[in-house]
Design a protein around this motif. Structure first.
Motif, PDB file in Angstrom:
ATOM      1  N   MET A   1       0.839  -1.206   0.000  1.00 54.64           N
ATOM      2  CA  MET A   1       0.000   0.000   0.000  1.00 54.64           C
ATOM      3  C   MET A   1       0.870   1.251   0.000  1.00 54.64           C
ATOM      4  N   GLY A   2       2.033   1.161   0.677  1.00 56.06           N
ATOM      5  CA  GLY A   2       2.968   2.286   0.672  1.00 56.06           C
ATOM      6  C   GLY A   2       3.397   2.621  -0.742  1.00 56.06           C
ATOM      7  N   ILE A   3       3.737   1.575  -1.521  1.00 60.24           N
ATOM      8  CA  ILE A   3       4.153   1.794  -2.907  1.00 60.24           C
ATOM      9  C   ILE A   3       3.019   2.440  -3.708  1.00 60.24           C
ATOM     10  N   LEU A   4       1.815   1.881  -3.575  1.00 65.55           N
ATOM     11  CA  LEU A   4       0.678   2.407  -4.334  1.00 65.55           C
ATOM     12  C   LEU A   4       0.365   3.855  -3.931  1.00 65.55           C
ATOM     13  N   SER A   5       0.467   4.139  -2.620  1.00 71.24           N
ATOM     14  CA  SER A   5       0.200   5.502  -2.166  1.00 71.24           C
ATOM     15  C   SER A   5       1.225   6.470  -2.723  1.00 71.24           C
ATOM     16  N   LEU A   6       2.473   6.020  -2.758  1.00 66.96           N
ATOM     17  CA  LEU A   6       3.541   6.879  -3.271  1.00 66.96           C
ATOM     18  C   LEU A   6       3.297   7.210  -4.746  1.00 66.96           C
ATOM     19  N   ILE A   7       2.924   6.197  -5.539  1.00 64.01           N
ATOM     20  CA  ILE A   7       2.615   6.440  -6.959  1.00 64.01           C
ATOM     21  C   ILE A   7       1.488   7.476  -7.072  1.00 64.01           C
ATOM     22  N   THR A   8       0.451   7.285  -6.255  1.00 67.21           N
ATOM     23  CA  THR A   8      -0.686   8.206  -6.287  1.00 67.21           C
ATOM     24  C   THR A   8      -0.256   9.631  -5.978  1.00 67.21           C
ATOM     25  N   LEU A   9       0.558   9.739  -4.911  1.00 70.27           N
ATOM     26  CA  LEU A   9       1.015  11.049  -4.468  1.00 70.27           C
ATOM     27  C   LEU A   9       1.788  11.748  -5.584  1.00 70.27           C
ATOM     28  N   ILE A  10       2.700  10.993  -6.224  1.00 66.37           N
ATOM     29  CA  ILE A  10       3.488  11.590  -7.310  1.00 66.37           C
ATOM     30  C   ILE A  10       2.568  12.015  -8.451  1.00 66.37           C
ATOM     31  N   GLY A  11       1.608  11.139  -8.786  1.00 61.44           N
ATOM     32  CA  GLY A  11       0.691  11.449  -9.878  1.00 61.44           C
ATOM     33  C   GLY A  11      -0.132  12.698  -9.613  1.00 61.44           C
ATOM     34  N   VAL A  12      -0.697  12.793  -8.408  1.00 60.34           N
ATOM     35  CA  VAL A  12      -1.531  13.946  -8.067  1.00 60.34           C
ATOM     36  C   VAL A  12      -0.674  15.215  -8.035  1.00 60.34           C
ATOM     37  N   TRP A  13       0.538  15.054  -7.514  1.00 66.27           N
ATOM     38  CA  TRP A  13       1.437  16.203  -7.429  1.00 66.27           C
ATOM     39  C   TRP A  13       1.818  16.690  -8.821  1.00 66.27           C
TER      40      TRP A  13
ATOM     41  N   TYR B   1      -1.052  10.101 -15.287  1.00 69.04           N
ATOM     42  CA  TYR B   1       0.294  10.030 -14.705  1.00 69.04           C
ATOM     43  C   TYR B   1       0.443   8.764 -13.859  1.00 69.04           C
ATOM     44  N   ILE B   2      -0.568   8.525 -13.021  1.00 75.46           N
ATOM     45  CA  ILE B   2      -0.494   7.365 -12.124  1.00 75.46           C
ATOM     46  C   ILE B   2      -0.398   6.071 -12.931  1.00 75.46           C
ATOM     47  N   SER B   3      -1.199   5.981 -14.003  1.00 75.06           N
ATOM     48  CA  SER B   3      -1.166   4.772 -14.820  1.00 75.06           C
ATOM     49  C   SER B   3       0.204   4.566 -15.440  1.00 75.06           C
ATOM     50  N   VAL B   4       0.765   5.647 -15.999  1.00 73.98           N
ATOM     51  CA  VAL B   4       2.059   5.503 -16.670  1.00 73.98           C
ATOM     52  C   VAL B   4       3.139   5.097 -15.669  1.00 73.98           C
ATOM     53  N   ILE B   5       3.162   5.747 -14.499  1.00 75.50           N
ATOM     54  CA  ILE B   5       4.176   5.391 -13.490  1.00 75.50           C
ATOM     55  C   ILE B   5       4.001   3.928 -13.071  1.00 75.50           C
ATOM     56  N   GLY B   6       2.755   3.544 -12.791  1.00 76.69           N
ATOM     57  CA  GLY B   6       2.483   2.171 -12.359  1.00 76.69           C
ATOM     58  C   GLY B   6       2.932   1.160 -13.390  1.00 76.69           C
ATOM     59  N   ILE B   7       2.611   1.423 -14.661  1.00 77.06           N
ATOM     60  CA  ILE B   7       2.995   0.486 -15.723  1.00 77.06           C
ATOM     61  C   ILE B   7       4.514   0.411 -15.821  1.00 77.06           C
ATOM     62  N   LEU B   8       5.178   1.579 -15.774  1.00 74.00           N
ATOM     63  CA  LEU B   8       6.639   1.606 -15.949  1.00 74.00           C
ATOM     64  C   LEU B   8       7.364   0.844 -14.842  1.00 74.00           C
TER      65      LEU B   8
ATOM     66  N   GLU C   1      10.626  -6.447  -9.756  1.00 71.67           N
ATOM     67  CA  GLU C   1      10.503  -7.601  -8.876  1.00 71.67           C
ATOM     68  C   GLU C   1      10.001  -7.198  -7.488  1.00 71.67           C
ATOM     69  N   PHE C   2      10.628  -6.139  -6.959  1.00 70.08           N
ATOM     70  CA  PHE C   2      10.273  -5.602  -5.645  1.00 70.08           C
ATOM     71  C   PHE C   2       8.815  -5.163  -5.624  1.00 70.08           C
ATOM     72  N   VAL C   3       8.436  -4.358  -6.633  1.00 72.04           N
ATOM     73  CA  VAL C   3       7.072  -3.827  -6.686  1.00 72.04           C
ATOM     74  C   VAL C   3       6.054  -4.956  -6.789  1.00 72.04           C
ATOM     75  N   LEU C   4       6.319  -5.906  -7.705  1.00 70.86           N
ATOM     76  CA  LEU C   4       5.340  -6.975  -7.913  1.00 70.86           C
ATOM     77  C   LEU C   4       5.162  -7.815  -6.662  1.00 70.86           C
ATOM     78  N   TYR C   5       6.271  -8.091  -5.941  1.00 71.78           N
ATOM     79  CA  TYR C   5       6.174  -8.922  -4.749  1.00 71.78           C
ATOM     80  C   TYR C   5       5.225  -8.293  -3.726  1.00 71.78           C
ATOM     81  N   TYR C   6       5.487  -7.020  -3.415  1.00 75.09           N
ATOM     82  CA  TYR C   6       4.686  -6.401  -2.356  1.00 75.09           C
ATOM     83  C   TYR C   6       3.287  -6.040  -2.817  1.00 75.09           C
ATOM     84  N   VAL C   7       3.167  -5.511  -4.052  1.00 77.16           N
ATOM     85  CA  VAL C   7       1.835  -5.096  -4.507  1.00 77.16           C
ATOM     86  C   VAL C   7       0.915  -6.305  -4.674  1.00 77.16           C
ATOM     87  N   SER C   8       1.503  -7.478  -5.000  1.00 78.69           N
ATOM     88  CA  SER C   8       0.654  -8.660  -5.155  1.00 78.69           C
ATOM     89  C   SER C   8       0.032  -9.064  -3.823  1.00 78.69           C
TER      90      SER C   8
END
Lengths: 163, 232
Positions: free
Chosen positions: A49-61, A75-82, A92-99
């Motif tokens: 959730m920390g990772i997802l929140s951070l992506i959101t924060l960057i996107g909104v900002w 913005y959020i979609s592009v960052i998340g996909i990248l 690897e890190f992102v997928l492990y925790y976000v899953s």
């Protein structure tokens, strides 16, 4: 509670702190639901959730900060996909925790807010006649079935096996 | 269905007069906070999309063409005319009537036009009943329509984050083992609805709706109903 959101029209530090606070509250509720409903370990889903929140924060900002008239959703979609792109060092890190964060736990908490937000439109809703309600229902159904049927035909024509 | 319960609980808590601690101000905060939480939802879907990016490219034709499937809303135009709507019907049936569509219609016809009144009506009603209605619709369709699981996933990207969320829930439950693919397609298709869908509305859906309106209205248009004009 003070007007948490009204300060967010422009990015003041004040606004960002409120966003972070809201995201932390949201994350904690989601992680609890995630643990109770799906038995995911709390620390893993909290990092997710920390990772997802951070992506959101960057996107909104970015939406507030950059001069283009582009919605934060893009913005959020592009960052998340990248960051999840196969081969990216982060993937690897992102997928492990976000899953470890079930989509349904997010959706459930989110929809409670939708419910409260819906209440606000209640009076305007009551002023509209039943005919408009009929049309809305048909329009939503038409959009959904239109897309589903076209997608199905193309998938069958291009020979995608029904998994 | 925990999803529907949470929506209804949220609504009831707001509307129930004895519950004093969720009032209009809190609702406004909830609405603003929603924008932020949509972000988290979109981020999760985007991560699934990134993970399955090669699959998405493989399914590219289906993903792009199903956006044209949203044009099916125009089929509702004759019904709107039969119910006594006039120019409002153009605003009502050109698309699903969410934020980007409202912006397009208001931009083209002006804030006080009949067309804008139509799209506002769809927007407000969609906000109130859209999420609940689509979760019923999807649950019902999943058990009666023998469509491809990916087709259900793609169709749930209707261009509204809350309806997208409500439509994914039952779809995920119906196809266990395909979670990542369904999330990827649903998320990507919703993204397409936001960025490609808007151009389909501007260049195809709106002109087409107008043409069909001009052709059909003299044939099946009714007297504008008196109570209807009062309503709007």
């Amino acid at each position: 509670m003070p007007d948490l959101i009204d300060g967010s029209e422009n990015v003041s530090v004040h606004g960002i702190f409120n966003w972070i606070l809201l995201l932390i509250i949201f994350s904690i509720i989601t992680v609890i639901g995630n643990y109770l409903g799906y038995k995911h370990p709390m620390t893993d889903s909290l990092i997710g959730m920390g990772i997802l929140s951070l992506i959101t924060l960057i996107g909104v900002w970015l939406e507030r900060e950059l001069p283009f008239n582009i919605s934060s959703i893009l913005y959020i979609s592009v960052i998340g996909i990248l960051i999840a792109f196969p081969g990216m060092p982060t993937s690897e890190f992102v997928l492990y925790y976000v899953s470890h964060v079930e989509l349904l736990s997010i959706v459930t908490v989110f929809l409670a807010y939708v419910g409260i937000g819906m209440g606000k439109s209640w009076d305007e809703f009551k002023a509209l006649g039943w005919r408009a309600v009929v049309i809305t229902i048909l329009v939503i159904a038409a959009t959904y079935y239109g897309a589903a049927i076209v997608a199905h035909i193309v998938l069958v024509l291009t020979g995608v096996p029904a998994v | 269905m925990p999803l529907i319960y949470t929506i209804i609980l949220g609504l009831v808590f707001y509307l129930a007069k004895p519950i004093k601690w969720i009032q209009r101000k809190q609702a406004r905060i909830a609405e603003g906070a929603m924008m932020l939480f949509i972000g988290v939802l979109i981020a999760k879907l985007a991560v699934s999309s990134g993970q399955s990016i090669s699959l998405i490219f493989k399914m590219g034709p289906a993903l792009i063409l199903q956006e044209l499937g949203h044009l099916a809303t125009i089929l509702v135009l004759p019904i709107a005319l039969l119910l006594g709507f006039k120019k409002e019907a153009i605003g009502m049936t050109n698309s699903i009537g969410r934020e980007p569509n409202v912006a397009v219609v208001v931009d083209k016809y002006g804030f006080n036009s009949a067309e804008s009144r139509g799209v506002f009506a769809i927007f407000i009603i969609g906000t109130v009943i859209g999420t609940i209605f689509i979760s019923f619709l999807v649950t019902f369709s999943l058990s009666f329509l023998p469509l491809h699981p990916y087709a259900f996933a793609m169709a749930s990207g209707v261009g509204s984050a809350s309806m997208n969320a409500a439509a994914i829930g039952p779809t995920l439950a119906a196809f266990p083992g395909l979670e990542t693919q369904i999330e990827a397609f649903a998320g990507f298709s919703n993204l397409l609805s936001f960025c490609v869908g808007i151009y389909i509305v501007i260049f195809v859906a709106l002109p087409l709706t107008e043409k069909i309106y001009d052709w059909l209205e003299p044939k099946i248009g009714r007297e504008a109903l008196v109570p209807e004009t009062e309503d709007e």
